[in-house]
Design a protein around this motif. Structure first.
Motif, PDB file in Angstrom:
ATOM      1  N   ALA A 219       0.814  -1.212   0.000  1.00 14.89           N
ATOM      2  CA  ALA A 219       0.000   0.000   0.000  1.00 14.89           C
ATOM      3  C   ALA A 219       0.850   1.265   0.000  1.00 14.89           C
ATOM      4  CB  ALA A 219      -0.923   0.000   1.219  1.00 14.89           C
ATOM      5  N   ALA A 220       2.094   1.143   0.399  1.00 12.72           N
ATOM      6  CA  ALA A 220       2.966   2.319   0.449  1.00 12.72           C
ATOM      7  C   ALA A 220       3.632   2.608  -0.892  1.00 12.72           C
ATOM      8  CB  ALA A 220       4.032   2.120   1.530  1.00 12.72           C
ATOM      9  N   LEU A 221       3.280   1.831  -1.913  1.00 14.04           N
ATOM     10  CA  LEU A 221       3.982   1.966  -3.190  1.00 14.04           C
ATOM     11  C   LEU A 221       3.814   3.356  -3.804  1.00 14.04           C
ATOM     12  CD1 LEU A 221       5.613   0.693  -5.504  1.00 14.04           C
ATOM     13  CD2 LEU A 221       3.456  -0.055  -6.505  1.00 14.04           C
ATOM     14  N   ILE A 222       2.586   3.900  -3.775  1.00 12.33           N
ATOM     15  CA  ILE A 222       2.360   5.160  -4.483  1.00 12.33           C
ATOM     16  C   ILE A 222       3.165   6.311  -3.865  1.00 12.33           C
ATOM     17  CG2 ILE A 222       0.610   6.897  -5.060  1.00 12.33           C
ATOM     18  CD1 ILE A 222      -1.282   4.574  -5.702  1.00 12.33           C
ATOM     19  N   PRO A 223       3.066   6.538  -2.550  1.00 16.66           N
ATOM     20  CA  PRO A 223       3.933   7.598  -2.008  1.00 16.66           C
ATOM     21  C   PRO A 223       5.408   7.330  -2.249  1.00 16.66           C
ATOM     22  CG  PRO A 223       2.753   6.403  -0.249  1.00 16.66           C
ATOM     23  CD  PRO A 223       2.153   5.995  -1.549  1.00 16.66           C
ATOM     24  N   ALA A 224       5.798   6.064  -2.242  1.00 17.20           N
ATOM     25  CA  ALA A 224       7.208   5.745  -2.485  1.00 17.20           C
ATOM     26  C   ALA A 224       7.599   6.112  -3.917  1.00 17.20           C
ATOM     27  CB  ALA A 224       7.455   4.254  -2.231  1.00 17.20           C
ATOM     28  N   LEU A 225       6.695   5.843  -4.866  1.00 17.43           N
ATOM     29  CA  LEU A 225       7.014   6.189  -6.258  1.00 17.43           C
ATOM     30  C   LEU A 225       7.177   7.699  -6.418  1.00 17.43           C
ATOM     31  CD1 LEU A 225       4.718   3.745  -8.310  1.00 17.43           C
ATOM     32  CD2 LEU A 225       7.214   3.738  -8.185  1.00 17.43           C
ATOM     33  N   HIS A 226       6.361   8.482  -5.701  1.00 17.78           N
ATOM     34  CA  HIS A 226       6.523   9.943  -5.752  1.00 17.78           C
ATOM     35  C   HIS A 226       7.917  10.343  -5.293  1.00 17.78           C
ATOM     36  CE1 HIS A 226       2.655  11.419  -7.040  1.00 17.78           C
ATOM     37  NE2 HIS A 226       2.025  10.632  -6.183  1.00 17.78           N
ATOM     38  N   ARG A 227       8.367   9.745  -4.218  1.00 15.43           N
ATOM     39  CA  ARG A 227       9.700  10.081  -3.714  1.00 15.43           C
ATOM     40  C   ARG A 227      10.777   9.629  -4.692  1.00 15.43           C
ATOM     41  NH1 ARG A 227      11.805  13.009  -1.868  1.00 15.43           N
ATOM     42  NH2 ARG A 227      13.231  12.083  -0.355  1.00 15.43           N
TER      43      ARG A 227
END
Lengths: 889, 156
Positions: B23-31
């Motif tokens: 579930a943390a993939l999207i914020p991680a992709l932003h970073r």
């Protein structure tokens, strides 16, 4: 009850629990149009073509994921549904180039559907772009035909477990994606072809389907590669093999295959197949007639037997050939020459397993079937790499784990299964016995053994407890390199109940092979696993028919059905059946035969389809043995290194070219049928044995392998009494099958062990002679890779070579750096026995200090590195622990 | 290759906010996009897949679904021109044409010299000062064609 009112298109039927409307309709013979649904895969529910109307409902529902409930009255064809389906099909087809599906209309389900509704793609809204991916040797993807139904995504995930496909973009721009780079190479794709089986449009297709050649014959038979025994259908035109497909309802593989089984069939028409008998004259192998070849063979064998006695002749049966051929060859040598010098390549793979399991449980074969993989709560995979060596079994294990089964992997390498494992125990090579004793000790400490089972069905627990009491868990951890906490964690998982123990050559091909399998069997007994469905022991057999060879009596100490030659009553029964009593003294194992040949005690050796020059340790010693013989006959497909040494080479029929039966790793006897004739004058082995027997004065009158099987049933009625070709259609029979009405046996030992109580056995761990050798800092493990099969005779003559062109030395990147080796560079590997030069692959799949090398290519000479060490009881060589040193080349 | 240490540390902390690590993939992709070249490269997809226990193709599926993730490397400077109602009424079409002309980049593309990428974006909340664009994260408002050309000229 409203049950009586349940109907589809007016046809009344009783709903089955969990069954969807689409499945129930198929059961009733009603085919609801669908695109994104395929039998055996989770419903995607995306295409909406399978919409149906339910009486009383306000809107149509998707039949693929709506359960048929009692009282439902379903209509599958109404004017409204027809209109909806046409609209949906238009939306699906229109973005594609005009006529996209028309030329394959008859060949693909989607094309047939469009045809049925009188529709064509018209290219009004073209949006599919991109190039055809034609770079892979087998798989092709044509984006202009892809309707993004996601069936390939489901097949890859739910059948193979490889997760190659994905879907990218959004809305009208949604496209199928193959791996992160949109190419099959490189990606996680194993080329199993499960996606091709399911693609409804031909967008995902393969080399053999692209040309759409029409077959004139379909032959149902069994794959000739590994011991899984997948059922296949071979499409042929004349003598040409067009395609191989898995049989969708087969118990073993359910339609699934690996790249080798599906695509690597080109060897059968390779230009260098042997097509005529070859006889050595003046040092050269020259073509001769069969009559001359048989007469020569019979003459030499008879003369050498007369001059030097029955110890002078021996034979090796082929684990690649049929049960019937193996039975006839061992019978021939036992009857005609009075020798028990009969062995097969099981000696150099699972002989340790056979000895250990036979001794502890009374039966030296898998106690369970592949079906049990799905029932298992916990799987233990020890010293086996099934996703590469037995890919269809590997895929079934992956699926079981994805559904929630626990998986403990015991392997010095980080195999693909290790990545799925609940727990990966990574022992130093050669320390299995210490590790498995440690696990047993930790299990006893948790107290979670199955006490009722142990009390009722086993003996020797007290001795085992005493033995284990003397082994500190810390010692097991120190020797094996597996942390105590991991041993305890594994014991806690095992303590939850019966488990299915799958093991391979990583356990048996060791100097303590027998002890390791016994130690694993201890765990199976402590957990109450043997004799239960969804649990037990499953040794994965290497070759398609290595199980069958052992079953048929291709062993120096046992006749057909594991009946001991030393037993007078057994010999008397065989004398009555054969007309000649078999000899009472056990014969030589293959390594003893080679030793006897070097000592000039053995004069004549008959090798049916085996290449010990490449597959055995110390090839120079093997050469010395074979070159010392006065007569060496080899039946082969190709002129292998072994065949080159022969006095007589006989061209053999391959697995697609003969009739008979194979027995797979789960004891399943299945029918093998000729799809194409053998090339030239090549002949099925069983026919050669009949002729040889006649030339030796035996009155053999077998006209068909089925008659041989009838005799096998009489020879070992306890195991095969009920086996007859009439009963081997479809999924065959699992032995024991003692009589004509017996259904065969999925799970052994349900009611008890043939030996009464199973007995715990434990011998102390002994360090293998090749561990911690001064000056040799690395431990080499040899084994197989996915793309090739054993000595590569078959796969090297196919496009598998494009997928993996050579043997590669796997080395941990840290070790490579220290040794000055680079990925793709060459290394010289030196053991105390030999050396070879190979290309390096840097990978963290091996632990630091450990190396891995396959043996598929003769030029690699992998087995020249393997030393003379073997298990003292089973005589199985230690291919898995070889001390080596390295330097850049 | 693997993710840089600072991102690994950040992502490990990020995981604690979500019930499943995927579930943390999207914020991680932003970073990742911020730190690793302004786009989601195949290597980034592979590294994130390894970190989050996914297949690279699954990361691709997520990244390609959302327009704010770039699937191609952007130019050195990124100009995002708002084309929502307020800006459109006050000449964002002309502004966009001017931006393309000055930078040499097509809409949703990158200039041949690799210096500029130009996008259109939805409302940036600066309606009172329309039209506007965002240049490398900085708002420029009340733009005229001349002012826009000057601003872009200065970064050249």
């Amino acid at each position: 009850m409203k049950d009586g009112a349940t109907s589809i298109d007016g046809q009344r039927l009783i709903p089955h629990p969990g069954e969807t409307i689409l499945q129930a309709a198929r059961r009733a013979g009603i085919e609801i149009p669908h695109v994104c649904w395929s039998e055996g895969l989770a419903p995607e529910g995306g295409c909406r073509v399978c919409l149906v109307e339910v009486a009383g409902g306000t809107r149509p529902v998707a039949a693929c994921h709506t359960h048929l409930e009692p009282g439902m009255q379903v209509r599958t064809e109404t004017p409204r549904l027809d209109r909806l389906r046409r609209e949906i099909l238009t939306l699906m087809a229109d973005p594609h180039p005009a006529g996209a599906f028309t030329d394959v209309a008859a060949a693909t389900p989607f094309g047939r559907l469009l045809q049925r509704y009188g529709m064509v793609a018209n290219g009004t809204h073209p949006r599919r772009r991109g190039d055809l991916d034609g770079a892979h040797p087998y798989l092709h993807f044509d984006p202009s035909l892809c309707i993004v139904c996601r069936l390939c995504v489901h097949a890859c995930e739910e059948v193979q477990g490889s997760f190659v496909y994905g879907v990218g973009g959004r809305g009208a721009h949604t496209t199928l994606r193959i791996g992160a780079l949109d190419r099959y190479t490189p990606s996680a794709c194993t080329a199993c072809g499960a996606c091709v089986d399911r693609c409804p449009t031909g967008a995902v297709t393969d080399r053999d389907r692209l040309d759409r050649a029409e077959a004139d014959k379909i032959t149902a038979t069994v794959c000739g590669y590994c011991g899984t025994g997948c059922r296949i259908e071979v499409a042929t035109r004349g003598e040409e093999v067009l395609r191989v497909e898995g049989v969708r309802d087969a118990a073993v593989n359910r339609g699934h295959l690996c790249a080798k089984g599906r695509f690597a069939h080109g060897w059968h028409s390779a230009g260098d197949r042997l097509t005529r008998p070859l006889l050595r004259r003046a040092g050269e192998l020259v073509p001769v007639s069969w009559a001359e070849a048989i007469a020569f063979a019979a003459g030499r064998l008879r003369a050498l037997r007369s001059a030097h006695g029955s110890d002078a002749v021996a034979c090796l049966t082929s684990s690649r050939s049929t049960n019937e051929a193996a039975y006839l060859l061992q019978k021939l040598f036992r009857c005609a020459f009075g020798t028990n010098h009969v062995d097969c390549c099981a000696r150099v793979c699972h002989s340790s397993t056979a000895l250990a399991m036979g001794r502890m449980t009374g039966t030296s074969a898998a106690s369970t079937s592949f079906h049990d993989l799905e029932l298992a709560r916990c799987l233990v995979v020890a010293g086996a790499n099934p996703t590469e060596a037995h890919p269809v079994v590997g895929a079934r294990i992956v699926q079981a784990v994805l559904r929630g089964a626990d998986l403990i992997v015991i392997d010095p390498r980080c195999t693909a299964l290790a990545e799925y494992a609940t727990l990966h125990l990574q022992p130093r090579p050669g320390t299995n016995v210490a590790l498995l004793h440690g696990l047993a000790k930790a299990l006893l400490e948790t107290g979670a053994l199955d006490r009722a089972y142990v009390a009722e069905r086993t003996e020797g627990l007290a001795e085992l407890e005493t033995f284990l009491a003397g082994i500190p868990l810390a010692d097991a951890a120190r020797i094996s390199g597996v942390a105590e906490t991991d041993l305890r964690a594994a014991a806690r998982i095992l303590g939850r109940g019966p488990a299915l123990f799958v093991h391979g050559l990583g356990l048996s091909e060791q100097t303590q092979g027998v002890a390791a399998v016994e130690a694993l069997c201890n765990l199976a007994l402590l957990t109450g696993s043997l004799g239960r469905a969804g649990a037990g022991m499953m040794p994965l057999r290497g070759q398609n028919n290595v199980q069958g060879n052992a079953d048929m009596g291709a062993m120096p100490d046992a006749l057909t059905g594991y009946q001991r030659v030393g037993d007078a009553e057994v010999r008397a029964r065989f004398a009555a059946l054969w007309g000649v009593p078999p000899a009472a003294t056990p014969g030589w194992t293959v390594s003893e035969m080679f030793a006897a040949a070097r000592d000039r005690r053995l004069k004549a050796l008959w090798i049916q389809g085996e290449d010990p020059m490449q597959s055995h340790p110390e090839p120079e010693r093997v050469r010395e043995a074979l070159a010392s013989l006065d007569f060496l006959a080899v039946q082969e497909l190709f002129l292998t290194d072994t065949a080159r040494l022969a006095h007589l080479v006989l061209p053999a029929a391959g697995c697609l070219e003969q009739d008979g039966t194979f027995t797979n790793a789960e004891r399943r006897i299945q029918r093998v049928r000729a799809a194409v004739p053998p090339p030239g004058e090549a002949r099925p082995d069983w026919q050669v044995f009949v002729e040889l027997a006649r030339a030796l004065g035996l009155r053999w009158n077998y006209r068909h392998p089925g008659e041989v099987m009838d005799e096998i049933a009489r020879a070992a009625p306890a195991l095969f009494g009920g086996v007859h070709y009439d009963r081997l259609e479809g999924d065959g029979l699992l032995w024991p099958c003692p009589d004509a009405t017996h259904p065969g046996t999925l799970t052994l030992h349900l009611g008890g062990f043939p030996c009464g109580r199973a007995r715990f056995r434990a011998v102390p761990y002994l360090p293998p002679p090749e561990l911690d050798v001064p000056g040799h800092p690395y431990t080499l493990i040899t084994g197989r890779v996915l793309q090739h099969y054993n000595v590569g005779t078959m796969t090297r003559r196919t496009q598998q070579l494009e997928l993996e062109p050579e043997d590669r030395l796997e080395i941990h990147p840290e070790d490579a750096r220290r040794e000055g080796l680079v990925d793709g560079g060459r290394a010289r590997v030196t053991s105390r026995t030999g050396e070879c030069v190979v290309r390096v692959r840097c990978t963290a799949r091996v632990a630091p200090g450990t190396l891995f090398l396959s043996f598929h290519h003769p030029q690699t000479r992998t087995n020249a590195l393997v030393g003379p060490h073997h298990d003292s009881e089973s005589k199985c060589p230690d291919y898995k622990t070889v001390a080596v040193r390295l330097r850049p080349e | 290759m693997a993710l840089p240490q600072n991102l690994v540390a950040e992502f490990n902390e990020l995981l604690t906010h979500y019930p499943h690590k995927q579930a943390a993939l999207i914020p991680a992709l932003h970073r990742c996009q911020e730190e690793l070249g302004g786009w989601i490269s195949p290597q980034t997809m592979e590294d994130c897949a390894a970190f989050f226990g996914l297949e690279p193709v699954e990361v691709y599926g997520v990244a390609s679904f959302y327009p704010m993730f770039r699937m191609r490397p952007p130019g050195k400077h990124v100009v995002s021109v708002c084309h929502n109602i307020s800006c459109a009424l006050r000449g964002s079409d002309e502004l966009l044409a001017k931006v393309c002309e000055v930078t040499g980049a097509p809409v949703h593309g990158t200039s041949a010299d690799g210096r500029f990428s130009v996008n259109t974006v939805e409302c940036q909340g600066a309606c009172a000062n329309a039209p506007m664009f965002d240049l490398d994260g900085v708002y420029h408002e009340d733009l005229t064609l001349e002012k826009a050309a000057r601003i872009l000229g200065e970064v050249k």
